[in-house]
Design a protein around this motif. Sequence first.
Motif, mmCIF file in Angstrom:
data_model
loop_
_atom_site.group_PDB
_atom_site.id
_atom_site.type_symbol
_atom_site.label_atom_id
_atom_site.label_comp_id
_atom_site.label_asym_id
_atom_site.label_seq_id
_atom_site.Cartn_x
_atom_site.Cartn_y
_atom_site.Cartn_z
ATOM 1 N N ALA A 134 -0.121 -8.933 7.600
ATOM 2 C CA ALA A 134 -1.000 -9.129 6.443
ATOM 3 C C ALA A 134 -1.106 -7.842 5.622
ATOM 4 C CB ALA A 134 -2.377 -9.586 6.904
ATOM 5 N N GLU A 135 -1.150 -6.708 6.298
ATOM 6 C CA GLU A 135 -1.236 -5.432 5.586
ATOM 7 C C GLU A 135 0.052 -5.155 4.824
ATOM 8 O OE1 GLU A 135 -2.733 -0.863 6.529
ATOM 9 O OE2 GLU A 135 -3.094 -2.495 7.950
ATOM 10 N N GLU A 136 1.195 -5.466 5.429
ATOM 11 C CA GLU A 136 2.460 -5.290 4.732
ATOM 12 C C GLU A 136 2.526 -6.193 3.502
ATOM 13 O OE1 GLU A 136 7.071 -5.036 6.039
ATOM 14 O OE2 GLU A 136 6.144 -7.005 6.290
ATOM 15 N N GLU A 137 2.075 -7.429 3.659
ATOM 16 C CA GLU A 137 2.082 -8.363 2.535
ATOM 17 C C GLU A 137 1.223 -7.844 1.384
ATOM 18 O OE1 GLU A 137 0.397 -12.841 1.746
ATOM 19 O OE2 GLU A 137 1.369 -12.447 3.686
ATOM 20 N N GLN A 138 0.055 -7.280 1.704
ATOM 21 C CA GLN A 138 -0.829 -6.745 0.672
ATOM 22 C C GLN A 138 -0.198 -5.550 -0.028
ATOM 23 O OE1 GLN A 138 -3.666 -8.106 -0.541
ATOM 24 N NE2 GLN A 138 -3.409 -6.522 -2.092
ATOM 25 N N LEU A 139 0.493 -4.708 0.727
ATOM 26 C CA LEU A 139 1.188 -3.573 0.114
ATOM 27 C C LEU A 139 2.251 -4.058 -0.869
ATOM 28 C CD1 LEU A 139 1.593 -1.269 3.241
ATOM 29 C CD2 LEU A 139 0.287 -0.718 1.178
ATOM 30 N N LEU A 140 2.987 -5.077 -0.491
ATOM 31 C CA LEU A 140 4.007 -5.628 -1.397
ATOM 32 C C LEU A 140 3.352 -6.223 -2.645
ATOM 33 C CD1 LEU A 140 6.339 -7.305 1.242
ATOM 34 C CD2 LEU A 140 6.912 -5.342 -0.200
ATOM 35 N N ARG A 141 2.250 -6.918 -2.479
ATOM 36 C CA ARG A 141 1.554 -7.499 -3.644
ATOM 37 C C ARG A 141 1.026 -6.405 -4.569
ATOM 38 N NH1 ARG A 141 0.943 -12.879 -3.225
ATOM 39 N NH2 ARG A 141 0.998 -13.825 -1.137
ATOM 40 N N THR A 142 0.658 -5.278 -3.996
ATOM 41 C CA THR A 142 0.109 -4.182 -4.787
ATOM 42 C C THR A 142 1.195 -3.433 -5.542
ATOM 43 O OG1 THR A 142 -1.735 -3.881 -3.244
ATOM 44 C CG2 THR A 142 -1.192 -2.015 -4.676
ATOM 45 N N TYR A 143 2.332 -3.152 -4.883
ATOM 46 C CA TYR A 143 3.318 -2.250 -5.469
ATOM 47 C C TYR A 143 4.488 -2.934 -6.176
ATOM 48 C CZ TYR A 143 0.891 1.531 -3.106
ATOM 49 O OH TYR A 143 -0.059 2.429 -2.719
ATOM 50 N N LEU A 144 4.808 -4.163 -5.818
ATOM 51 C CA LEU A 144 5.928 -4.814 -6.499
ATOM 52 C C LEU A 144 5.684 -5.009 -7.998
ATOM 53 C CD1 LEU A 144 7.280 -7.419 -3.901
ATOM 54 C CD2 LEU A 144 8.393 -5.332 -4.732
ATOM 55 N N PHE A 156 12.875 -6.699 10.200
ATOM 56 C CA PHE A 156 12.903 -8.009 9.552
ATOM 57 C C PHE A 156 11.679 -8.863 9.860
ATOM 58 C CE2 PHE A 156 17.303 -6.660 9.792
ATOM 59 C CZ PHE A 156 17.822 -7.043 8.558
ATOM 60 N N ASP A 157 10.777 -8.372 10.665
ATOM 61 C CA ASP A 157 9.625 -9.164 11.091
ATOM 62 C C ASP A 157 8.507 -9.068 10.067
ATOM 63 O OD1 ASP A 157 7.957 -10.720 12.740
ATOM 64 O OD2 ASP A 157 7.009 -8.901 13.525
ATOM 65 N N ARG A 158 8.402 -10.075 9.196
ATOM 66 C CA ARG A 158 7.332 -10.102 8.203
ATOM 67 C C ARG A 158 6.953 -11.545 7.919
ATOM 68 N NH1 ARG A 158 11.293 -7.250 6.648
ATOM 69 N NH2 ARG A 158 9.852 -5.509 6.656
ATOM 70 N N SER A 159 5.843 -11.723 7.237
ATOM 71 C CA SER A 159 5.340 -13.068 6.978
ATOM 72 C C SER A 159 6.251 -13.799 5.990
ATOM 73 C CB SER A 159 3.926 -12.992 6.404
ATOM 74 O OG SER A 159 3.944 -12.443 5.091
ATOM 75 N N PRO A 160 6.240 -15.141 6.010
ATOM 76 C CA PRO A 160 7.015 -15.895 5.011
ATOM 77 C C PRO A 160 6.632 -15.526 3.583
ATOM 78 C CG PRO A 160 6.306 -17.340 6.792
ATOM 79 C CD PRO A 160 5.619 -16.026 7.015
ATOM 80 N N ALA A 161 5.337 -15.277 3.357
ATOM 81 C CA ALA A 161 4.890 -14.911 2.008
ATOM 82 C C ALA A 161 5.474 -13.574 1.591
ATOM 83 C CB ALA A 161 3.363 -14.857 1.963
ATOM 84 N N ALA A 162 5.533 -12.618 2.531
ATOM 85 C CA ALA A 162 6.122 -11.306 2.214
ATOM 86 C C ALA A 162 7.601 -11.441 1.902
ATOM 87 C CB ALA A 162 5.897 -10.344 3.374
ATOM 88 N N ARG A 163 8.310 -12.264 2.672
ATOM 89 C CA ARG A 163 9.737 -12.475 2.404
ATOM 90 C C ARG A 163 9.937 -13.105 1.023
ATOM 91 N NH1 ARG A 163 9.941 -13.745 8.015
ATOM 92 N NH2 ARG A 163 9.702 -15.972 7.618
ATOM 93 N N ALA A 164 9.061 -14.021 0.672
ATOM 94 C CA ALA A 164 9.155 -14.666 -0.640
ATOM 95 C C ALA A 164 8.889 -13.666 -1.763
ATOM 96 C CB ALA A 164 8.162 -15.830 -0.719
ATOM 97 N N LEU A 165 7.933 -12.760 -1.559
ATOM 98 C CA LEU A 165 7.641 -11.741 -2.562
ATOM 99 C C LEU A 165 8.849 -10.844 -2.800
ATOM 100 C CD1 LEU A 165 4.041 -10.672 -1.455
ATOM 101 C CD2 LEU A 165 4.654 -11.674 -3.665
ATOM 102 N N VAL A 166 9.487 -10.424 -1.725
ATOM 103 C CA VAL A 166 10.660 -9.556 -1.843
ATOM 104 C C VAL A 166 11.791 -10.292 -2.559
ATOM 105 C CG1 VAL A 166 12.444 -8.333 -0.550
ATOM 106 C CG2 VAL A 166 10.060 -8.172 0.181
ATOM 107 N N ALA A 167 12.029 -11.536 -2.181
ATOM 108 C CA ALA A 167 13.107 -12.309 -2.798
ATOM 109 C C ALA A 167 12.850 -12.543 -4.281
ATOM 110 C CB ALA A 167 13.279 -13.635 -2.065
ATOM 111 N N ALA A 168 11.614 -12.884 -4.624
ATOM 112 C CA ALA A 168 11.283 -13.189 -6.011
ATOM 113 C C ALA A 168 11.312 -11.947 -6.899
ATOM 114 C CB ALA A 168 9.899 -13.840 -6.087
#
Length: 361
Positions: A134-144, A156-168
């Motif tokens: 969840a913390e990694e996902e929030q970091l991606l939402r903040t900095y992307l 490679f171990d991250r949430s589906p939402a985090a993987r989707a953020l990186v892909a998008a």
Amino acid sequence: MARHPPPASQSAPLPSSAEPARHRSRSSRASGRVTLSDVAEAVGVSPMTVSRALRGERRVDPALVEKIRATAAQMGYVPDPAARALASQKSAQVLVLVPMLSNTLFVDLIEAVHKELFAAGYHALIGVTHYDRAEEEQLLRTYLPMRPAGLLLTGFDRSPAARALVAASKVPCVHLMELGDGSGTPSVGFSQADAGASITRHLVERGHRRIAFCAGQLDARVMQRATGYRRALQEAGLYDPSLELLWPRPTSMALGAELLDAALRLEPAPDALFFCNDDIAQGALLEALRRGLQVPQRVAITGFNDLPGSDQMVPPLTTIRTPRSHIGTEGARMLLKLIRGEPVDPPSMDLGYELVVRQSS
């Protein structure tokens, strides 16, 4: 463009440190931050001219450049990298996410990444996930949304939402410390499972038959080492699931002492211990020394990662040396190629590992 400042700017004095507020725009008053427009207003030129002058473009008259830079410095103007990236569609920042900074493993990796990126004109923006999806996902939402030039992610171990953020995001991305699954995902690392199997086989070859796996944190890479441990013991016909001590607490020397105590209470007691990381193995060696327990005669002890101090333990620790600095260097180089649009072949770079045999086994 005019070769000299407009007439109005010639009579406009540089703002003193006591009166910069009169040049502040509404947005800068609200944020408390001096903006490019504030500097432009103070000098009497357009914000575009200020931007070009501060970037060092030769189209701006040198005398005007000097005046703009002096005004910007006096007003305390600091460029906003996020705004610059949005305006130019380019960024000089690379987002690097690691699990923690208290482990020398990731400090060494970041040092190597920084060296490569800095030499190429990029800067590492460090985020710490604390092994929390969840913390990694929030970091991606903040900095992307800042549109970094690239991403360096641990494993490679991250949430589906985090993987989707990186892909998008479509931002070039390289995964570190692990290898891809053959799908072409850029990665630089080594096989954690193979390394775990290698040190387990070493203990088997030394004649040990009850080999315990002692682990903390239980992140994805630790569990991959456990997979290698199981594989090696199953091949030797020695696997016993009761010899796995999997504790989710963060690794530390104190945890190593507790795990040693728990392992020695097993019936029958193990004759060798494979610790998932050197810090807990070091703690176990210190506890053995306090107890007067002979290592490796009474029980062999091994670790993983070859952290500083492992070669100075009593006895020196047998471990797996991991190429974290090399991973940081090659990972940054691979990412720079992706940023430049250059092909990466192969997309998955296996840098291997080294079994370091010392006196503890």
